[in-house]
Design a protein around this motif. Structure first.
Motif, PDB file in Angstrom:
ATOM      1  N   LEU A  34       0.838  -1.196   0.000  1.00  0.00           N
ATOM      2  CA  LEU A  34       0.000   0.000   0.000  1.00  0.00           C
ATOM      3  C   LEU A  34       0.871   1.243   0.000  1.00  0.00           C
ATOM      4  N   MET A 207      -9.081   0.045   0.426  1.00  0.00           N
ATOM      5  CA  MET A 207      -8.771  -0.535   1.736  1.00  0.00           C
ATOM      6  C   MET A 207      -9.713  -1.663   2.140  1.00  0.00           C
ATOM      7  N   HIS A 305      -7.947   1.992   6.519  1.00  0.00           N
ATOM      8  CA  HIS A 305      -8.013   3.327   5.919  1.00  0.00           C
ATOM      9  C   HIS A 305      -7.495   4.372   6.899  1.00  0.00           C
TER      10      HIS A 305
END
Lengths: 317, 454
Positions: A34, A207, A305
């Protein structure tokens, strides 16, 4: 089998885009990469796949340097990558042949995945159309890539990535641009790959999807890993600090009294930030004491998130 | 020294080429499937089939057919200052006996004919003048047709007037070629006009192949990048395999097209000559090319192995330029930028081709053998210079073989260079890359591992 990424470095001039990144996949499953745009996710993926040479470090597969020529790797790129003017069938057969599949096996796999991904009509259009004047059948070739929507092109690309039944699958934003139905289809296939013992590296900005599939994650910021490890353990390390309360009356006076941080106030309820379970319990005691009609009270860990935004948000840029 | 060896002759693994055949096969198949390619092939084939007809039509040797457009003609022959009545009479008689003039009346000048033919006999030449009356129904074009007929058939008249047979005319009309050689003059390797035209034809053919082929190869390479398929390909093959497969596929496609054109030329020429003669004449080239071949290829007679050696040389030369064209395609990100990216290829091609042409032109007056050998051996000019000089016997087969070896070495280095930079260029998205930047990236330059983002 295991994938080991060890201290990989990539520089473009003075700019270090990947800075001593390391992670390991011991078991089959999905590993998430990510990061914000430009964090180094795609560069990392390209280094893992051998498409880009690193300036340091190594990528090992079962203890040996990972060479895509010798390891069966499937790759679903972020951007659509199909020849616009060639037929889909030609392209899929070509990609399969590059993976040393026989023509027969390739056709069998194409038929299997076409049915699974619901793209048979593009690969196997009506094989004959009756020509009323000539009375002869006319064969229609499979469609070309530029005739398909973006979502269907993505399905074809997924087929290309999975045709050879790869051991390591890398997906860069696999669900981007898909409608909900196709997104569910993709998720179903990812689940199946997990059940079949595949190693999957996934990069995504969605997410909820990451939380659904991934057990281990790395969050990159400016080429460096800022969060790394098992997702559940990462969440636990933050503690239960997110409180959701819904009541039939306003909670503003009580929130102000306890000096709590309101993250979001919606018609549905209050999303509050607490220091921990103790403060949450005190707030509950207060509401009960004041006989506030509580409808819902939920104390939970931060979402991925929230962790992501905290770690790589604007303040951390 | 070892460092320089390693730097300039980097190792290559067999794995670097793995998969090139599959890329070759796919690229070639898709090229033939393309509608544009099929249309171009048909057009080229049709042009080749009808080229002998067109060449004959526009050739100086073309005989005017049909009949004289003028209804009345007067004839006058002047020999110096005096009128040559005898020749005038024989000319008029010949005209009357000739089919071309069967519907034309030969009249005197006082009868105001539509066209007046005036022949002036000069020392060593004849001058034929045709004057036409614009007020009559005779156009300038028709008068020109009459004049052309007389020019083309003048020898027939002279043969007839002097009582000779048509066979004598045939013997007199046979083409003559000349060849000049100096005895033991190794300092001056002049070429004949026929040899020059051989060289010119070969160079023009190569320019055509390399221009069309270069663009096709560049476009094929940039398409991998612009369609973003290359990312998927790179999980299965190395950049060198992609470059090699694409280049060889496009070269094969072009050579097949070229072979079809040559075959079409032969077929068209054979059919046309057979139709003209009324019977099958055997497989042949147009007459216009015969004298070229007869005059320009004595080297083949000396050693027939020159032919396969030159063919190999040409193929390798095409391959070398094709690799440069692939590099040109790799420097751009979109097909729209190809023109700019191809500049270096076009400039290189033109320089080398025109160097070959200028050498040939200069060689007609004599040229130093050192210059010929140098140009024949330098990899980028050898394909334009060596074939013609080998065919004309000016350079030996050993020079051709040496040129082949040097070409192989050049191809090896070029391939390595291109594959080295292609890996960087794959992910570069920006304005077309300059050669200086490529040199840095390739690692051949001082700074190893430079990149486009500096």
């Amino acid at each position: 089998m295991a994938l080991q990424v060890q201290e990989i470095i990539k520089k473009y001039g003075e700019n270090t885009v990947v800075d001593r990144l390391s992670f390991t996949m011991e078991d089959p499953g999905v590993y998430a990469l990510l990061g914000r745009n430009g964090a180094g996710k795609t560069t990392t993926i390209r280094i893992i796949l051998g498409m880009l040479a690193s300036d340091g470090g190594s990528v090992l597969w079962n203890g040996k340097p990972l060479d895509p020529m010798q390891v069966n790797v499937g790759y679903l790129a972020e951007e659509r990558g199909l020849y616009p003017k060639y037929t889909l069938m030609d392209q899929l057969l070509y990609f399969a042949r590059l993976k040393n599949m026989s023509a027969q096996e390739a056709k069998r796999q194409i038929a299997y995945w076409a049915k699974k991904l619901e793209v048979e009509e593009y690969l196997y259009p009506a094989t004959s159309v009756k020509n009323s004047k000539a009375g002869k059948g006319k064969k229609i070739p499979s469609r070309k890539a530029d005739e398909l929507s973006k979502g269907n092109q993505q399905k074809i690309q997924l087929m290309a990535a999975l045709l050879s039944d790869p051991d390591l699958i890398v997906m860069d934003e696999p669900l981007s641009g898909l409608d909900p139905v196709n997104a569910d289809l993709f998720k179903q296939i990812i689940h199946e790959c997990i059940e079949r013992g595949k190693y999957i590296i996934m990069s995504s900005h969605q997410m909820p999807t990451i939380e659904e599939f991934c057990s281990d994650i790395t969050i990159l910021n400016r080429g460096q890993a800022v969060v790394q490890g098992n997702l559940n353990e990462i969440k636990k390390s933050y503690g239960r600090v997110n409180l959701f309360v819904k009541a039939d009356s306003s909670l503003d006076p009580y929130i102000a009294k306890m000096n709590l941080t309101v993250q979001e106030k919606t018609p549905d309820g209050y999303h509050l930030k607490v220091t921990g379970e103790t403060q949450a319990a005190e707030f509950l005691r207060l509401l009960v004491t004041e006989q506030v009609p509580i409808v819902k009270y939920e104390l939970r860990e931060p979402s991925l998130h929230e962790i992501f935004v905290e770690k790589v948000g604007a303040d951390n840029a | 020294m070892r460092f320089l060896w390693r730097k300039w002759v980097p190792t290559m693994r067999k794995l670097d080429f793995q998969g090139w055949k599959k890329i070759y096969g796919f690229t070639l198949r898709q090229q033939w499937k393309s509608k544009t390619a099929r249309i171009m092939t048909v057009v080229f084939l049709l042009v080749a089939l009808f080229a002998p007809v067109l060449m004959d039509l526009f050739s100086d040797e073309h005989e005017t057919v049909g009949s004289c457009p003028a209804e009345t003609i007067s004839v006058a022959v002047q020999n110096g200052e005096t009128e040559d009545g005898a020749m005038q009479t024989s000319l008029a008689q010949w005209m009357e006996e000739t089919d071309y003039f069967k519907e034309t009346d030969i009249v005197s000048a006082e009868e105001k004919p539509q066209a007046a033919v005036a022949v002036t006999v000069q020392p060593g030449s004849y001058e034929i003048g045709v004057t036409f009356d614009p007020e009559c129904d005779l156009s300038r074009g028709e008068a020109q047709e009459l004049a052309d007929y007389l020019e083309q058939n003048w020898k027939r008249y002279l043969v007839s007037a002097n009582g000779l047979s048509p066979d004598t005319l045939g013997a007199v009309s046979q083409p003559v070629t000349v060849n000049v050689e100096a005895l033991e003059d190794s300092q001056n390797e002049a070429i004949s006009q026929a040899e020059y035209w051989t060289s010119y034809t070969l160079i023009m053919a190569l320019i055509l192949i390399l221009s069309i082929g270069g663009e096709a190869i560049s476009a094929s390479v940039v398409m991998e990048k612009s369609s973003k398929v290359v990312e998927l390909l790179m999980t299965s093959v190395k950049p060198m395999a992609i470059v090699l497969g694409k280049v060889l596929a496009m070269i094969t496609y072009l050579l097949i097209q070229f072979a079809l054109v040559i075959a079409g030329f032969f077929v068209g020429s054979t059919v046309y000559d057979s139709v003209k003669a009324g019977s099958f004449q055997g497989i042949r080239l147009p007459e216009a090319l015969h004298s070229l071949i007869d005059g320009g290829l004595p080297g083949i007679a000396q050693n027939w192995l020159v032919v396969p050696a030159v063919i190999v040389l040409c193929l390798l030369g095409i391959l070398l330029f094709s690799i440069v064209a692939a590099l040109a395609g790799a420097t751009v990100s979109r097909i729209e930028e190809l023109a700019e990216g191809s500049k270096i290829y076009v400039i290189l091609l033109m320089i080398c081709a025109y160097a070959g042409l200028m050498l040939s032109i200069t060689a007609m007056d004599g040229i130093s053998p050192a210059l010929i050998y140098g140009a024949s051996l330098f990899p980028f000019t050898s394909v334009f210079v060596a074939p013609a000089y080998a065919f004309s016997g000016k350079i030996s087969i050993w020079i051709v073989l040496l040129a082949i070896l040097l070409l192989i070495a050049a191809i090896w280095l070029a391939l390595r260079f291109v594959a080295g930079v292609y890996g960087y260029l794959l992910y570069y998205k920006g304005s077309p890359v300059k050669f200086k930047q490529l040199w840095k990236i390739s690692g051949f330059g001082k700074r190893k591992g430079g990149d486009l983002h500096e």
